[in-house]
Design a protein around this motif. Structure first.
Motif, PDB file in Angstrom:
ATOM      1  N   VAL A  49       0.700  -1.238  -0.057  1.00 25.11           N
ATOM      2  CA  VAL A  49      -0.026   0.098   0.090  1.00 25.11           C
ATOM      3  C   VAL A  49       0.778   1.221   0.190  1.00 25.11           C
ATOM      4  O   VAL A  49       0.759   2.240  -0.704  1.00 25.11           O
ATOM      5  CB  VAL A  49      -0.917   0.047   1.202  1.00 25.11           C
ATOM      6  CG1 VAL A  49      -1.805   1.332   1.246  1.00 25.11           C
ATOM      7  CG2 VAL A  49      -1.918  -1.168   1.225  1.00 25.11           C
ATOM      8  N   CYS A  50       2.022   1.316   0.810  1.00 26.19           N
ATOM      9  CA  CYS A  50       2.705   2.417   0.888  1.00 26.19           C
ATOM     10  C   CYS A  50       3.628   2.732  -0.380  1.00 26.19           C
ATOM     11  O   CYS A  50       3.745   3.678  -0.793  1.00 26.19           O
ATOM     12  CB  CYS A  50       3.953   2.279   1.996  1.00 26.19           C
ATOM     13  SG  CYS A  50       3.149   2.525   3.644  1.00 26.19           S
ATOM     14  N   LEU A  51       4.346   1.656  -0.802  1.00 23.66           N
ATOM     15  CA  LEU A  51       4.713   1.796  -2.376  1.00 23.66           C
ATOM     16  C   LEU A  51       3.802   2.347  -3.250  1.00 23.66           C
ATOM     17  O   LEU A  51       4.234   3.321  -4.158  1.00 23.66           O
ATOM     18  CB  LEU A  51       5.390   0.448  -2.608  1.00 23.66           C
ATOM     19  CG  LEU A  51       6.756  -0.139  -1.905  1.00 23.66           C
ATOM     20  CD1 LEU A  51       6.883  -1.623  -2.473  1.00 23.66           C
ATOM     21  CD2 LEU A  51       7.604   0.891  -1.996  1.00 23.66           C
ATOM     22  N   ARG A  52       2.564   1.835  -3.498  1.00 23.49           N
ATOM     23  CA  ARG A  52       1.863   2.426  -4.410  1.00 23.49           C
ATOM     24  C   ARG A  52       1.215   3.893  -4.128  1.00 23.49           C
ATOM     25  O   ARG A  52       1.335   4.524  -5.113  1.00 23.49           O
ATOM     26  CB  ARG A  52       0.432   1.240  -4.456  1.00 23.49           C
ATOM     27  CG  ARG A  52      -0.282   1.778  -5.678  1.00 23.49           C
ATOM     28  CD  ARG A  52      -1.376   0.741  -6.124  1.00 23.49           C
ATOM     29  NE  ARG A  52      -2.555   0.808  -5.078  1.00 23.49           N
ATOM     30  CZ  ARG A  52      -2.896  -0.028  -4.124  1.00 23.49           C
ATOM     31  NH1 ARG A  52      -1.898  -1.303  -4.136  1.00 23.49           N
ATOM     32  NH2 ARG A  52      -3.901  -0.090  -3.202  1.00 23.49           N
ATOM     33  N   TYR A  53       0.904   4.187  -3.219  1.00 21.50           N
ATOM     34  CA  TYR A  53       0.423   5.592  -2.799  1.00 21.50           C
ATOM     35  C   TYR A  53       1.442   6.657  -2.500  1.00 21.50           C
ATOM     36  O   TYR A  53       1.162   7.637  -2.875  1.00 21.50           O
ATOM     37  CB  TYR A  53      -0.662   5.526  -1.620  1.00 21.50           C
ATOM     38  CG  TYR A  53      -2.033   4.712  -1.930  1.00 21.50           C
ATOM     39  CD1 TYR A  53      -2.966   5.595  -2.720  1.00 21.50           C
ATOM     40  CD2 TYR A  53      -2.138   3.540  -1.635  1.00 21.50           C
ATOM     41  CE1 TYR A  53      -3.901   4.938  -3.185  1.00 21.50           C
ATOM     42  CE2 TYR A  53      -3.129   3.014  -2.004  1.00 21.50           C
ATOM     43  CZ  TYR A  53      -4.226   3.516  -2.747  1.00 21.50           C
ATOM     44  OH  TYR A  53      -5.552   2.978  -3.280  1.00 21.50           O
ATOM     45  N   PHE A  54       2.710   6.199  -2.115  1.00 23.15           N
ATOM     46  CA  PHE A  54       3.604   7.315  -1.744  1.00 23.15           C
ATOM     47  C   PHE A  54       4.694   7.218  -2.742  1.00 23.15           C
ATOM     48  O   PHE A  54       5.478   8.378  -2.999  1.00 23.15           O
ATOM     49  CB  PHE A  54       4.207   6.902  -0.417  1.00 23.15           C
ATOM     50  CG  PHE A  54       3.338   7.368   0.589  1.00 23.15           C
ATOM     51  CD1 PHE A  54       2.649   8.531   0.881  1.00 23.15           C
ATOM     52  CD2 PHE A  54       2.622   6.008   1.312  1.00 23.15           C
ATOM     53  CE1 PHE A  54       1.838   8.661   1.906  1.00 23.15           C
ATOM     54  CE2 PHE A  54       1.813   6.406   2.382  1.00 23.15           C
ATOM     55  CZ  PHE A  54       1.242   7.535   2.802  1.00 23.15           C
ATOM     56  N   PHE A  55       4.935   6.288  -3.313  1.00 19.58           N
ATOM     57  CA  PHE A  55       6.074   6.033  -4.419  1.00 19.58           C
ATOM     58  C   PHE A  55       5.515   5.546  -5.758  1.00 19.58           C
ATOM     59  O   PHE A  55       6.265   5.458  -6.671  1.00 19.58           O
ATOM     60  CB  PHE A  55       7.296   5.074  -3.919  1.00 19.58           C
ATOM     61  CG  PHE A  55       7.822   5.627  -2.516  1.00 19.58           C
ATOM     62  CD1 PHE A  55       8.586   6.590  -2.509  1.00 19.58           C
ATOM     63  CD2 PHE A  55       7.273   5.014  -1.461  1.00 19.58           C
ATOM     64  CE1 PHE A  55       9.059   6.856  -1.172  1.00 19.58           C
ATOM     65  CE2 PHE A  55       7.611   5.222  -0.225  1.00 19.58           C
ATOM     66  CZ  PHE A  55       8.750   6.326  -0.217  1.00 19.58           C
ATOM     67  N   SER A  56       4.252   5.350  -5.988  1.00 21.12           N
ATOM     68  CA  SER A  56       3.754   5.009  -7.310  1.00 21.12           C
ATOM     69  C   SER A  56       4.499   3.712  -7.864  1.00 21.12           C
ATOM     70  O   SER A  56       4.936   3.743  -9.016  1.00 21.12           O
ATOM     71  CB  SER A  56       3.797   5.995  -8.462  1.00 21.12           C
ATOM     72  OG  SER A  56       3.011   6.951  -7.931  1.00 21.12           O
ATOM     73  N   ALA A  57       4.823   2.802  -6.895  1.00 23.17           N
ATOM     74  CA  ALA A  57       5.677   1.675  -7.363  1.00 23.17           C
ATOM     75  C   ALA A  57       4.969   0.184  -6.677  1.00 23.17           C
ATOM     76  O   ALA A  57       3.872   0.553  -6.084  1.00 23.17           O
ATOM     77  CB  ALA A  57       7.363   1.962  -6.943  1.00 23.17           C
ATOM     78  N   GLY A  58       5.768  -0.640  -6.734  1.00 24.36           N
ATOM     79  CA  GLY A  58       5.292  -2.092  -6.077  1.00 24.36           C
ATOM     80  C   GLY A  58       6.319  -2.751  -6.462  1.00 24.36           C
ATOM     81  O   GLY A  58       7.372  -2.686  -6.922  1.00 24.36           O
ATOM     82  N   PHE A  59       6.022  -4.115  -5.862  1.00 26.42           N
ATOM     83  CA  PHE A  59       6.862  -5.272  -6.325  1.00 26.42           C
ATOM     84  C   PHE A  59       6.094  -6.266  -6.961  1.00 26.42           C
ATOM     85  O   PHE A  59       4.937  -6.884  -6.471  1.00 26.42           O
ATOM     86  CB  PHE A  59       7.618  -5.720  -5.031  1.00 26.42           C
ATOM     87  CG  PHE A  59       7.013  -6.173  -4.100  1.00 26.42           C
ATOM     88  CD1 PHE A  59       6.518  -7.425  -3.947  1.00 26.42           C
ATOM     89  CD2 PHE A  59       6.529  -5.272  -2.895  1.00 26.42           C
ATOM     90  CE1 PHE A  59       6.138  -8.181  -2.823  1.00 26.42           C
ATOM     91  CE2 PHE A  59       5.857  -5.857  -1.719  1.00 26.42           C
ATOM     92  CZ  PHE A  59       5.653  -7.186  -1.881  1.00 26.42           C
ATOM     93  N   ILE A  60       6.794  -7.118  -7.996  1.00 28.26           N
ATOM     94  CA  ILE A  60       6.077  -8.168  -8.832  1.00 28.26           C
ATOM     95  C   ILE A  60       5.837  -9.394  -7.732  1.00 28.26           C
ATOM     96  O   ILE A  60       6.794  -9.724  -6.922  1.00 28.26           O
ATOM     97  CB  ILE A  60       7.090  -8.432  -9.801  1.00 28.26           C
ATOM     98  CG1 ILE A  60       6.883  -7.339 -10.857  1.00 28.26           C
ATOM     99  CG2 ILE A  60       6.268  -9.670 -10.717  1.00 28.26           C
ATOM    100  CD1 ILE A  60       7.887  -7.421 -11.973  1.00 28.26           C
ATOM    101  N   GLY A  61       4.965  -9.822  -7.703  1.00 24.56           N
ATOM    102  CA  GLY A  61       4.474 -11.128  -6.960  1.00 24.56           C
ATOM    103  C   GLY A  61       3.762 -10.894  -5.644  1.00 24.56           C
ATOM    104  O   GLY A  61       3.761 -11.701  -5.125  1.00 24.56           O
ATOM    105  N   ALA A  62       3.515  -9.713  -5.254  1.00 26.35           N
ATOM    106  CA  ALA A  62       2.989  -9.391  -3.993  1.00 26.35           C
ATOM    107  C   ALA A  62       1.919 -10.103  -3.696  1.00 26.35           C
ATOM    108  O   ALA A  62       1.532 -10.745  -2.621  1.00 26.35           O
ATOM    109  CB  ALA A  62       2.808  -7.887  -3.851  1.00 26.35           C
ATOM    110  N   GLU A  63       0.782  -9.927  -4.708  1.00 25.63           N
ATOM    111  CA  GLU A  63      -0.344 -10.810  -4.532  1.00 25.63           C
ATOM    112  C   GLU A  63      -0.188 -12.291  -4.520  1.00 25.63           C
ATOM    113  O   GLU A  63      -0.944 -12.947  -3.491  1.00 25.63           O
ATOM    114  CB  GLU A  63      -1.306 -10.419  -5.684  1.00 25.63           C
ATOM    115  CG  GLU A  63      -2.714 -11.036  -5.436  1.00 25.63           C
ATOM    116  CD  GLU A  63      -3.650 -10.413  -6.613  1.00 25.63           C
ATOM    117  OE1 GLU A  63      -4.530 -11.380  -7.116  1.00 25.63           O
ATOM    118  OE2 GLU A  63      -3.571  -9.160  -6.834  1.00 25.63           O
TER     119      GLU A  63
END
Length: 610
Positions: A49-63
């Protein structure tokens, strides 16, 4: 349910030397591991959540990682719930038997557990040899996810043996083991050519397990294996695969997070602030303390999502006070049980999460429908309490200052509901993310209340074990649901409604009759998983709004928390208050009728606007 939500009341086995010590050691290790997995799950979702909303990023395979960890959580927690209230054993029928037969039925119940443990162990092992490839997002072999439940099957068998040995039941458990092994080895070599579809036999065999007080998930799993002899199209590896697939949904991660939020809210003392606020609002009215119990349940619904958790909380918090203020003990306990129904209707609701998983309905829309239905149920209960209670010692009227102070003190608890409902409905976060934020929020409240490490660990462990029990039920209902689909039970329902005219009224009446019958013997979670997908197409075909119909399903089944023989909420309150369940079933009748009135109003609304 349930449905598939359950309060962890673990029973300590009598110390019988080495077996009891080894059992305690295994349970301690499993408890720590389950709590750690839940903590990692929470951290992973929060980081996402933090990566998406504060850095517009994420990591592959989280789900995918979350799904795999959830399967691991179920595998670790399933053995811990084996001999506790979380096992979902229906022991009502056993208690009706003569004492001589009551000593024999546990052997039959353990046969179901032995058989299900063998299915998970060897079925999982067979999948490991058949399944190739690696997860494209995680880069690890796919067989690992299926191996979790295979390992869990072996642990369930070990825990069962150690429990019975510690209880001094060595010969009975050896007999159960022998019968279970014989059935497991013999079933594939038996072929019975009968005219009935396999799903009917599965239901009958699972019913035998329920009557013997076998754990509900084990009854489902063992029955799915036994019906291979009756022409089932699901071989053993497919049964295990369907079980794992049933829990491999990211949405289901919301269940352990909501359970954790409810546990931490109670442990931190914030739940008591809701009680004080409710008392300040309605405590001075006629039946004020009972109305306070009702309003607290309404407010607590926005935090817990678990009717069983609320029933246990209310029984320990309100029962002594209600009796002290002149209420009959059975009536006080009945009020607590009936108001606890609201927790799985007013959002956040674990029952709605299970329904959304089974039917692909919108979680946000179901939660909005739950607000309306829960409010209507609360009004009907308030009227019933007003008419049936004549309180001898009313609570003093709170002045404006006291009401304001109690409202301010309850703000932290209200904040939890805002995070969950507003976040999901507006679309800021997904359901799982909202549940994780709610859990993190209550964790901060717990830290602020200076909860110690042991108290925090206990909350994480309890939530993990409760979620594992619910998850195993969801998974083991998968093979049953598959056979119901293969046997076109949904088509049969459509034909019946067509024969009755095919109108919205016909569908509503038939659906409620079916749900009222299955709800008598099935946990709410299992009933939703099995009959939600079957009944919904007929309702849509009749022009009924699917969201309204989904709310009707949940309300109908939740009312069965108060009806014999299962009556989960009655038994939870009975266990805490020590009042016989038979007395509570009689005392709850006025409030049961009030809830049925609310169900009738919801049905009429759905028919009028269809």
């Amino acid at each position: 349910m349930a449905t598939s939500e359950f309060h962890s009341i673990e029973q300590a086995a009598p110390d019988s030397g080495g077996a009891a010590r080894l059992l305690r050691a295994i349970e301690a290790v499993l408890g720590i591991a389950a709590a750690l997995v839940l903590a990692v799950l929470l951290l992973m979702v929060l980081v996402t959540v933090c990566l998406r909303y504060f850095f517009s990023a994420g990591f592959i395979g989280a789900e995918d990682l979350g799904i795999w960890l959830h399967v691991a959580l179920i595998a670790l927690g399933a053995p811990l719930s084996l001999n506790s209230a979380l096992a979902m054993r229906l022991d009502v029928f056993v208690k009706m038997l003569p004492e001589s037969l009551q000593k024999v039925t546990p052997i039959g119940a353990d046969v179901f557990t032995v058989l299900s443990a063998l299915i998970l162990s060897f079925g999982g092992s067979e999948i490991l040899t058949m399944l190739g490839g690696v997860s494209p997002t995680l880069g690890v072999p796919e067989w690992i996810r299926f191996g979790f439940l295979g390992t869990s099957g072996a642990l369930i068998l070990v825990v069962l043996l150690l429990q019975r040995i510690a209880e001094g039941k060595i010969l009975p458990v050896l007999l159960s083991l022998a019968v279970g092994v014989a059935l497991y080895a013999g079933i594939p070599h038996v072929a019975l050519d009968l005219d009935w579809p396999p799903s009917i036999f599965l239901g009958l065999i699972a019913a035998v397990g329920l009557v013997l007080a076998a754990p509900l998930p084990h009854a489902f799993l063992a029955a799915a294996y036994v019906v291979i002899a009756f022409g089932s199209s699901l071989p053993e590896p497919a049964i295990v695969s369907a079980t794992v697939t049933g829990v491999s949904k990211f949405l289901l991660l919301a269940i352990p997070f909501f359970l954790l939020a409810g546990g931490l809210l109670t442990a931190s003392g914030v739940a008591n602030q809701l009680v004080r606020f409710a008392a300040a609002m309605v405590g001075h009215r006629r039946a004020g303390l009972a109305q306070t119990t009702l309003l607290t349940s309404v407010l607590f619904s926005g935090a817990s999502g678990s009717s069983v958790a609320n029933a246990a909380f209310g029984a320990s918090t309100f029962q002594p006070e209600l009796v002290k203020h002149g209420y009959r003990p059975a009536q006080a306990a009945a009020i607590i049980a009936s108001t606890s129904v609201l927790d799985n209707v007013i959002p956040p609701s674990i029952a709605f999460l299970i329904l959304a998983t089974a039917t692909n309905l919108s979680v946000g829309s179901l939660l909005v429908g739950g607000f309306f239905a829960g409010g209507l149920m609360a009004i009907c209960l308030a009227v019933a309490i007003h008419l049936t209670v004549s309180e001898q010692v009313p609570l003093p009227r709170a002045n404006a200052k006291q009401r304001w102070q109690s409202a301010v003190q309850a703000i932290p608890a209200f904040g939890l509901g805002v995070i969950v409902v507003v976040g999901i409905r507006i679309g800021i976060v997904t359901t799982t993310e909202a549940a994780a934020l709610a859990a993190f929020y209550t964790l901060l409240l717990g830290i602020g209340a200076r909860l110690g490490i042991l108290s925090l660990y206990a909350a994480f462990r309890q939530a993990a074990v409760e979620a594992a029990a619910i998850g195993l039920l969801i998974g083991t209902a998968g093979p049953f649901a598959f056979l119901l689909a293969v046997d076109d039970v949904s088509g049969l329902i459509s034909h019946l409604t067509t024969a009755l005219g095919g109108s919205a009224l016909a569908v509503i009446l038939l659906s409620n009759v079916i749900l009222l019958v299955v709800g008598l013997v099935l946990d709410i979670g299992a009933a939703i998983l099995l009959f939600g997908p079957i009944l919904l197409p007929a309702a849509v075909a009749a022009g009924i709004d699917p969201i309204q119909f989904g709310v009707i399903i949940v309300v109908n089944l939740m009312i069965h928390g108060l009806t014999p023989p299962l009556g989960m909420l009655i038994f939870v309150v009975s266990g805490v208050t020590r009042i016989p369940a038979s007395e509570l079933f009689r005392a709850v009748v006025p409030y049961l009728l009030a809830l049925l009135v609310s169900l009738a109003i919801l049905c009429a609304w759905a028919i009028i606007f269809s």
